[in-house]
Design a protein around this motif. Structure first.
Motif, mmCIF file in Angstrom:
data_model
loop_
_atom_site.group_PDB
_atom_site.id
_atom_site.type_symbol
_atom_site.label_atom_id
_atom_site.label_comp_id
_atom_site.label_asym_id
_atom_site.label_seq_id
_atom_site.Cartn_x
_atom_site.Cartn_y
_atom_site.Cartn_z
ATOM 1 N N PHE A 35 -8.259 21.702 4.423
ATOM 2 C CA PHE A 35 -7.521 21.506 3.178
ATOM 3 C C PHE A 35 -6.106 21.001 3.450
ATOM 4 C CE2 PHE A 35 -4.782 23.042 -0.245
ATOM 5 C CZ PHE A 35 -5.398 22.439 -1.330
ATOM 6 N N LYS A 36 -5.447 21.556 4.455
ATOM 7 C CA LYS A 36 -4.092 21.111 4.804
ATOM 8 C C LYS A 36 -4.101 19.639 5.217
ATOM 9 C CE LYS A 36 -2.424 25.605 6.284
ATOM 10 N NZ LYS A 36 -2.054 26.442 7.437
ATOM 11 N N ARG A 37 -5.090 19.249 5.984
ATOM 12 C CA ARG A 37 -5.186 17.858 6.425
ATOM 13 C C ARG A 37 -5.459 16.929 5.242
ATOM 14 N NH1 ARG A 37 -3.248 15.359 10.830
ATOM 15 N NH2 ARG A 37 -4.727 13.918 11.717
ATOM 16 N N GLU A 38 -6.317 17.367 4.328
ATOM 17 C CA GLU A 38 -6.607 16.573 3.139
ATOM 18 C C GLU A 38 -5.336 16.371 2.317
ATOM 19 O OE1 GLU A 38 -9.392 16.641 -0.880
ATOM 20 O OE2 GLU A 38 -9.606 18.238 0.602
ATOM 21 N N GLN A 39 -4.547 17.417 2.155
ATOM 22 C CA GLN A 39 -3.296 17.311 1.410
ATOM 23 C C GLN A 39 -2.338 16.347 2.094
ATOM 24 O OE1 GLN A 39 -2.887 18.598 -1.714
ATOM 25 N NE2 GLN A 39 -5.057 18.975 -1.322
ATOM 26 N N TYR A 40 -2.323 16.356 3.421
ATOM 27 C CA TYR A 40 -1.484 15.413 4.162
ATOM 28 C C TYR A 40 -1.903 13.972 3.868
ATOM 29 C CZ TYR A 40 0.279 12.574 7.984
ATOM 30 O OH TYR A 40 0.870 11.565 8.701
ATOM 31 N N TYR A 41 -3.186 13.701 3.932
ATOM 32 C CA TYR A 41 -3.660 12.340 3.682
ATOM 33 C C TYR A 41 -3.395 11.888 2.252
ATOM 34 C CZ TYR A 41 -5.939 12.255 8.225
ATOM 35 O OH TYR A 41 -6.189 12.272 9.567
ATOM 36 N N LYS A 42 -3.292 12.808 1.337
ATOM 37 C CA LYS A 42 -2.987 12.472 -0.049
ATOM 38 C C LYS A 42 -1.486 12.295 -0.285
ATOM 39 C CE LYS A 42 -7.051 14.598 -2.114
ATOM 40 N NZ LYS A 42 -7.538 15.664 -3.016
ATOM 41 N N SER A 43 -0.675 12.626 0.717
ATOM 42 C CA SER A 43 0.777 12.478 0.592
ATOM 43 C C SER A 43 1.188 11.049 0.953
ATOM 44 C CB SER A 43 1.496 13.458 1.524
ATOM 45 O OG SER A 43 1.374 13.038 2.877
ATOM 46 N N VAL A 44 2.443 10.728 0.683
ATOM 47 C CA VAL A 44 2.964 9.399 1.012
ATOM 48 C C VAL A 44 2.902 9.169 2.516
ATOM 49 C CG1 VAL A 44 5.013 7.944 0.995
ATOM 50 C CG2 VAL A 44 4.440 9.298 -1.015
ATOM 51 N N ASN A 45 3.341 10.142 3.308
ATOM 52 C CA ASN A 45 3.321 9.992 4.766
ATOM 53 C C ASN A 45 1.895 9.834 5.297
ATOM 54 O OD1 ASN A 45 6.093 10.135 5.004
ATOM 55 N ND2 ASN A 45 6.087 12.348 5.288
ATOM 56 N N GLY A 46 0.965 10.577 4.732
ATOM 57 C CA GLY A 46 -0.429 10.459 5.139
ATOM 58 C C GLY A 46 -1.002 9.096 4.799
ATOM 59 N N TYR A 47 -0.658 8.584 3.631
ATOM 60 C CA TYR A 47 -1.121 7.257 3.219
ATOM 61 C C TYR A 47 -0.586 6.198 4.179
ATOM 62 C CZ TYR A 47 -1.799 3.078 0.407
ATOM 63 O OH TYR A 47 -2.164 1.829 -0.020
ATOM 64 N N ILE A 48 0.688 6.313 4.525
ATOM 65 C CA ILE A 48 1.287 5.356 5.464
ATOM 66 C C ILE A 48 0.578 5.428 6.815
ATOM 67 C CG2 ILE A 48 3.382 4.854 6.778
ATOM 68 C CD1 ILE A 48 4.948 5.744 4.231
ATOM 69 N N TYR A 49 0.297 6.646 7.286
ATOM 70 C CA TYR A 49 -0.418 6.820 8.555
ATOM 71 C C TYR A 49 -1.793 6.135 8.510
ATOM 72 C CZ TYR A 49 -3.252 9.003 12.164
ATOM 73 O OH TYR A 49 -4.107 9.212 13.214
ATOM 74 N N LEU A 50 -2.538 6.361 7.428
ATOM 75 C CA LEU A 50 -3.871 5.775 7.300
ATOM 76 C C LEU A 50 -3.791 4.244 7.283
ATOM 77 C CD1 LEU A 50 -5.389 8.210 4.662
ATOM 78 C CD2 LEU A 50 -5.983 8.073 7.089
ATOM 79 N N LYS A 51 -2.780 3.684 6.633
ATOM 80 C CA LYS A 51 -2.606 2.238 6.598
ATOM 81 C C LYS A 51 -2.246 1.694 7.983
ATOM 82 C CE LYS A 51 -2.427 -0.046 3.034
ATOM 83 N NZ LYS A 51 -3.449 -0.897 2.429
ATOM 84 N N GLU A 52 -1.350 2.392 8.673
ATOM 85 C CA GLU A 52 -0.929 1.942 10.017
ATOM 86 C C GLU A 52 -2.082 1.973 11.006
ATOM 87 O OE1 GLU A 52 2.317 4.566 10.890
ATOM 88 O OE2 GLU A 52 3.784 3.269 9.892
ATOM 89 N N GLN A 53 -2.990 2.908 10.843
ATOM 90 C CA GLN A 53 -4.137 3.035 11.737
ATOM 91 C C GLN A 53 -5.298 2.140 11.308
ATOM 92 O OE1 GLN A 53 -3.916 4.860 14.592
ATOM 93 N NE2 GLN A 53 -1.801 5.122 13.909
ATOM 94 N N ASN A 54 -5.114 1.360 10.250
ATOM 95 C CA ASN A 54 -6.158 0.486 9.698
ATOM 96 C C ASN A 54 -7.416 1.251 9.294
ATOM 97 O OD1 ASN A 54 -4.694 -1.952 9.891
ATOM 98 N ND2 ASN A 54 -5.137 -2.010 12.079
ATOM 99 N N ILE A 55 -7.205 2.454 8.779
ATOM 100 C CA ILE A 55 -8.326 3.267 8.298
ATOM 101 C C ILE A 55 -8.633 2.902 6.863
ATOM 102 C CG2 ILE A 55 -9.067 5.627 7.794
ATOM 103 C CD1 ILE A 55 -7.385 6.453 10.289
ATOM 104 N N ILE A 56 -7.599 2.576 6.105
ATOM 105 C CA ILE A 56 -7.804 2.139 4.714
ATOM 106 C C ILE A 56 -7.142 0.786 4.526
ATOM 107 C CG2 ILE A 56 -8.059 4.403 3.726
ATOM 108 C CD1 ILE A 56 -5.161 4.206 2.765
#
Length: 56
Positions: A35-56
């Motif tokens: 749940f904590k990880r899911e909340q991170y990915y839903k945050s601005v920083n998590g979104y930026i991380y996912l974009k930088e890693q080319n996951i989304i």
């Protein structure tokens, strides 16, 4: 599984954005860790991380 519920339209908040696909997944020992990880990915920083890693 949550994905099945979302894709069937059983979740009101995501009903209009179907179908969903899994881009990647992680395994956790506890539900609270997941749940904590899911909340991170839903945050601005998590979104930026996912974009930088080319996951989304």
């Amino acid at each position: 599984m949550r994905l099945i519920k979302h894709n069937k339209g059983d979740v009101k908040s995501t009903k209009g954005r179907r179908p969903f696909i899994i881009h990647f997944y992680e395994v956790f020992d506890t539900r609270s860790e997941a749940f904590k990880r899911e909340q991170y990915y839903k945050s601005v920083n998590g979104y930026i991380y996912l974009k930088e890693q080319n996951i989304i």
